[in-house]
Design an enzyme around this catalytic site. Structure first.
Site, PDB file in Angstrom:
ATOM      1  N   ASP A 101      -4.687   0.849  -9.281  1.00  0.00           N
ATOM      2  CA  ASP A 101      -6.156   0.507  -9.248  1.00  0.00           C
ATOM      3  C   ASP A 101      -6.531   0.039 -11.004  1.00  0.00           C
ATOM      4  O   ASP A 101      -7.189  -0.936 -10.821  1.00  0.00           O
ATOM      5  CB  ASP A 101      -6.921   1.335  -8.795  1.00  0.00           C
ATOM      6  CG  ASP A 101      -6.507   1.876  -7.182  1.00  0.00           C
ATOM      7  OD1 ASP A 101      -5.817   0.831  -6.677  1.00  0.00           O
ATOM      8  OD2 ASP A 101      -6.932   2.693  -6.728  1.00  0.00           O
ATOM      9  N   GLU A 109      -7.583  10.233 -14.622  1.00  0.00           N
ATOM     10  CA  GLU A 109      -7.834  10.451 -12.955  1.00  0.00           C
ATOM     11  C   GLU A 109      -6.791  11.620 -12.559  1.00  0.00           C
ATOM     12  O   GLU A 109      -7.100  12.269 -11.871  1.00  0.00           O
ATOM     13  CB  GLU A 109      -7.550   8.973 -12.420  1.00  0.00           C
ATOM     14  CG  GLU A 109      -7.821   9.208 -10.837  1.00  0.00           C
ATOM     15  CD  GLU A 109      -8.210   8.033 -10.144  1.00  0.00           C
ATOM     16  OE1 GLU A 109      -8.755   7.138 -10.778  1.00  0.00           O
ATOM     17  OE2 GLU A 109      -7.920   7.815  -8.938  1.00  0.00           O
ATOM     18  N   GLU A 131       0.837  -1.256  -0.181  1.00  0.00           N
ATOM     19  CA  GLU A 131       0.103   0.140  -0.028  1.00  0.00           C
ATOM     20  C   GLU A 131       0.767   1.413  -0.002  1.00  0.00           C
ATOM     21  O   GLU A 131       1.980   1.241   0.814  1.00  0.00           O
ATOM     22  CB  GLU A 131      -0.939   0.149   1.256  1.00  0.00           C
ATOM     23  CG  GLU A 131      -2.195   0.185   1.037  1.00  0.00           C
ATOM     24  CD  GLU A 131      -2.950  -0.538  -0.065  1.00  0.00           C
ATOM     25  OE1 GLU A 131      -3.154  -0.124  -1.149  1.00  0.00           O
ATOM     26  OE2 GLU A 131      -3.633  -1.632   0.595  1.00  0.00           O
ATOM     27  N   HIS A 132       0.418   1.983  -0.713  1.00  0.00           N
ATOM     28  CA  HIS A 132       1.222   3.440  -0.901  1.00  0.00           C
ATOM     29  C   HIS A 132       2.651   3.069  -1.503  1.00  0.00           C
ATOM     30  O   HIS A 132       3.567   3.704  -1.274  1.00  0.00           O
ATOM     31  CB  HIS A 132       1.331   4.166   0.255  1.00  0.00           C
ATOM     32  CG  HIS A 132      -0.056   5.012   0.652  1.00  0.00           C
ATOM     33  ND1 HIS A 132      -0.170   6.177   0.159  1.00  0.00           N
ATOM     34  CD2 HIS A 132      -0.992   4.437   1.314  1.00  0.00           C
ATOM     35  CE1 HIS A 132      -1.432   6.315   0.399  1.00  0.00           C
ATOM     36  NE2 HIS A 132      -2.099   5.419   1.411  1.00  0.00           N
ATOM     37  N   LEU A 176     -12.669   0.738  -2.757  1.00  0.00           N
ATOM     38  CA  LEU A 176     -12.515  -0.568  -3.474  1.00  0.00           C
ATOM     39  C   LEU A 176     -12.329  -0.275  -5.047  1.00  0.00           C
ATOM     40  O   LEU A 176     -12.715  -0.819  -5.565  1.00  0.00           O
ATOM     41  CB  LEU A 176     -13.750  -1.390  -3.182  1.00  0.00           C
ATOM     42  CG  LEU A 176     -13.915  -2.084  -1.702  1.00  0.00           C
ATOM     43  CD1 LEU A 176     -15.262  -2.479  -1.578  1.00  0.00           C
ATOM     44  CD2 LEU A 176     -12.924  -2.675  -1.163  1.00  0.00           C
ATOM     45  N   SER A 177     -12.034   0.960  -5.188  1.00  0.00           N
ATOM     46  CA  SER A 177     -11.590   1.489  -6.487  1.00  0.00           C
ATOM     47  C   SER A 177     -12.652   1.723  -7.575  1.00  0.00           C
ATOM     48  O   SER A 177     -12.688   1.183  -8.757  1.00  0.00           O
ATOM     49  CB  SER A 177     -10.484   0.523  -7.085  1.00  0.00           C
ATOM     50  OG  SER A 177      -9.734   0.937  -7.485  1.00  0.00           O
ATOM     51  N   SER A 229     -13.930   4.290  -9.006  1.00  0.00           N
ATOM     52  CA  SER A 229     -13.370   5.321  -9.819  1.00  0.00           C
ATOM     53  C   SER A 229     -12.632   4.518 -10.898  1.00  0.00           C
ATOM     54  O   SER A 229     -12.890   4.812 -11.983  1.00  0.00           O
ATOM     55  CB  SER A 229     -12.709   6.574  -9.181  1.00  0.00           C
ATOM     56  OG  SER A 229     -13.159   6.991  -8.069  1.00  0.00           O
ATOM     57  N   TYR A 239      -3.394  12.457   0.839  1.00  0.00           N
ATOM     58  CA  TYR A 239      -2.696  11.346  -0.193  1.00  0.00           C
ATOM     59  C   TYR A 239      -1.883  12.130  -0.628  1.00  0.00           C
ATOM     60  O   TYR A 239      -0.585  11.639  -0.736  1.00  0.00           O
ATOM     61  CB  TYR A 239      -3.728  10.985  -1.067  1.00  0.00           C
ATOM     62  CG  TYR A 239      -3.463   9.889  -1.926  1.00  0.00           C
ATOM     63  CD1 TYR A 239      -3.169   8.628  -1.628  1.00  0.00           C
ATOM     64  CD2 TYR A 239      -2.626  10.005  -3.257  1.00  0.00           C
ATOM     65  CE1 TYR A 239      -2.762   7.591  -2.846  1.00  0.00           C
ATOM     66  CE2 TYR A 239      -2.222   9.292  -4.213  1.00  0.00           C
ATOM     67  CZ  TYR A 239      -2.257   7.775  -3.874  1.00  0.00           C
ATOM     68  OH  TYR A 239      -1.878   7.022  -4.852  1.00  0.00           O
ATOM     69  N   GLY A 288     -17.016   4.910  -2.096  1.00  0.00           N
ATOM     70  CA  GLY A 288     -16.312   5.418  -0.685  1.00  0.00           C
ATOM     71  C   GLY A 288     -15.855   4.223   0.225  1.00  0.00           C
ATOM     72  O   GLY A 288     -15.499   4.578   1.381  1.00  0.00           O
TER      73      GLY A 288
HETATM   74  C1  GAF Z   1      -5.290   4.587  -3.884  1.00  0.00           C
HETATM   75  C2  GAF Z   1      -4.604   5.152  -5.043  1.00  0.00           C
HETATM   76  F1  GAF Z   1      -5.493   5.280  -6.237  1.00  0.00           F
HETATM   77  C3  GAF Z   1      -3.430   3.876  -5.494  1.00  0.00           C
HETATM   78  O1  GAF Z   1      -2.774   4.204  -6.790  1.00  0.00           O
HETATM   79  C4  GAF Z   1      -2.552   3.393  -4.545  1.00  0.00           C
HETATM   80  O2  GAF Z   1      -1.518   4.329  -4.040  1.00  0.00           O
HETATM   81  C5  GAF Z   1      -3.331   3.183  -3.004  1.00  0.00           C
HETATM   82  O3  GAF Z   1      -4.219   4.284  -2.920  1.00  0.00           O
HETATM   83  C6  GAF Z   1      -2.410   3.041  -2.023  1.00  0.00           C
HETATM   84  O4  GAF Z   1      -1.904   1.942  -2.143  1.00  0.00           O
HETATM   85  O5  GAF Z   1      -6.056   3.466  -4.243  1.00  0.00           O
END
Ligand code: GAF
Length: 398
Positions: free
Chosen positions: A188, A176, A49-50, A141-142, A144, A240, A138
């Site tokens: 995503d 995006e 993540e990140h 879970l992506s 967008s 973010y 929201g």
């Molecule tokens: C969001 C972002 F869209 C992804 O690119 C990623 O950075 C994620 O946060 C964190 O891992 O979903």
């Protein structure tokens, strides 16, 4: 019938329903039938993540839930949009001369995709598009990215263009980043366009090399439980972007092109700023956790799950304490799930709201759900949502 067979049947029925609803919406709003229906899934991320915008590794899988678009080519050079989730919020957008800043709200995502494709040299036509989704919004879970990818696939198919999927993912991300103005990484869109059923996608975000890693927790007797904490996740909020900037600064101070180039978290000790040190440590350790999970899945898929569970929980602590992107409902959900027998759990996605992924032995599923619901009720929080996830297929024409 086996659990897996039942899950597959339920998914197919859900998919047919989504396609039918998208067609019906198309007929009601535009009249007639669409040229086709395309679906793109949301995602959960097993590990990493990140790490994507730090050129690192991610390991997402596609969900059975997704965004379906019923679309037809039109000759007027305009994008006409409507959505089942936002019935009052249709849009009509002229594609010639379209530029960032001209469209706001949800319509900016499909419009941004058309803009990115055209900027990339793909002459996509005008289209009428009806959108429906069963990805909770929201929830981190992506939804967008799923919308972007469904529209990208629909527009390129309608134009008879065969754009390689990794390139399509890059264009959806560009929509995006540069049109909507959300500074996300590539995870995503890649998950939505590249994942395969029964697999997680190992993506090296530096080389963009993608590998399919067999991932079927049900075979090891475990379940993937997504817990929607109901705290809404919004990537547009500033944190973010701040994390991205902190990571870039840490890399600059350490003299590397990105934090991916660090392989030993001891190297982060050279950062005198304790905040930057923690941020960098999360990225380095999470990249290592992705590779550990992949090694476990490759070497002993059946026995891997207790160890993967422990890594999930470590990742949660790192996101909570080092990267500081967790939120109270996620911390409580992870703790309650662990106490009720989960093998591990962590927040997923960008953070500050959204979902927790728990890896749960089949027999503990109901106890985990009850424990998390009870912990939320005890704090007078909104009842969490539960979704059993199975690594599913990427975007396609239905
Ligand atoms: C969001 C972002 F869209 C992804 O690119 C990623 O950075 C994620 O946060 C964190 O891992 O979903």
């Amino acid at each position: 019938m086996t659990d897996t067979g039942q899950a597959r049947e339920a998914r197919e029925a859900q998919e047919a329903k989504e396609a039918r609803e998208a067609r019906e919406l198309f007929g009601a709003r535009f009249g007639g039938a669409p040229d086709g229906v395309w679906q793109a899934p949301g995602r959960a991320n097993l590990m990493g993540e990140h790490t994507d915008y730090n050129d690192g590794y991610v390991l997402p899988f596609a969900l059975g839930q997704g965004v379906a678009v019923a679309a037809a080519r039109s000759a007027d050079g305009r994008l006409a949009l409507c959505s089942r989730q936002r019935p009052a919020d249709g849009a009509e957008i002229a594609l010639d001369g379209l530029a960032p800043g001209q469209v706001t709200g949800w319509a900016a995502y499909p419009a941004g995709v058309a803009w990115a494709l055209r900027s990339g040299g793909y002459r996509v036509p005008g289209a009428r598009i009806a959108v429906g989704s069963d990805v909770p919004e929201g929830a981190g879970l992506s939804s967008s990215a799923a919308l972007e990818c469904a529209v990208a696939l629909a527009l390129t198919d309608l134009a008879g263009l065969d754009v390689p999927r990794p390139e399509l993912a890059g264009l959806a991300r560009r929509a995006e980043n540069d049109f909507v103005g959300v500074p996300s990484g590539i995870m995503d869109q890649s998950a939505s366009l590249l994942c395969q059923p029964g697999h997680a996608l190992l993506l090296d975000c530096r080389s963009l090399e993608a590998s399919q890693i067999p991932f079927d927790p049900a075979q090891g007797g475990s379940r993937l439980l997504l817990i929607n904490t109901r705290a809404r996740h919004e990537l547009t909020a500033g944190e973010y972007g701040r994390r991205r900037a902190e990571c870039a600064r840490a890399a600059r101070l350490l003299g590397v092109p990105s934090l991916r180039y660090l392989t030993d978290d001891g190297e982060t000790a050279r950062l005198s700023d304790p905040v930057l040190r923690r941020r960098a440590r999360h990225v380095v350790t999470d990249n290592a956790r992705v590779l550990s999970v992949v090694a476990l899945l490759r070497s002993a898929p059946g026995d891997a799950y207790p160890k993967i569970g422990a890594l999930l929980t470590q990742a949660h602590m790192s996101l909570r304490d080092d990267f500081e992107v967790s939120w109270p409902e996620a911390d409580v959900a992870v703790d309650a799930a662990l106490h009720a027998g989960a093998l591990g759990g962590r927040m997923i996605g960008g953070g500050f709201g959204g979902s927790v992924l728990a890896l749960v032995p089949g027999g503990a599923r109901d106890a985990v759900r009850a424990a998390v619901s009870g912990a939320f009720a005890g704090r007078s929080w909104t009842e969490p949502g539960f979704l059993e996830a199975a690594p599913s297929a990427s975007a396609r024409r239905l």
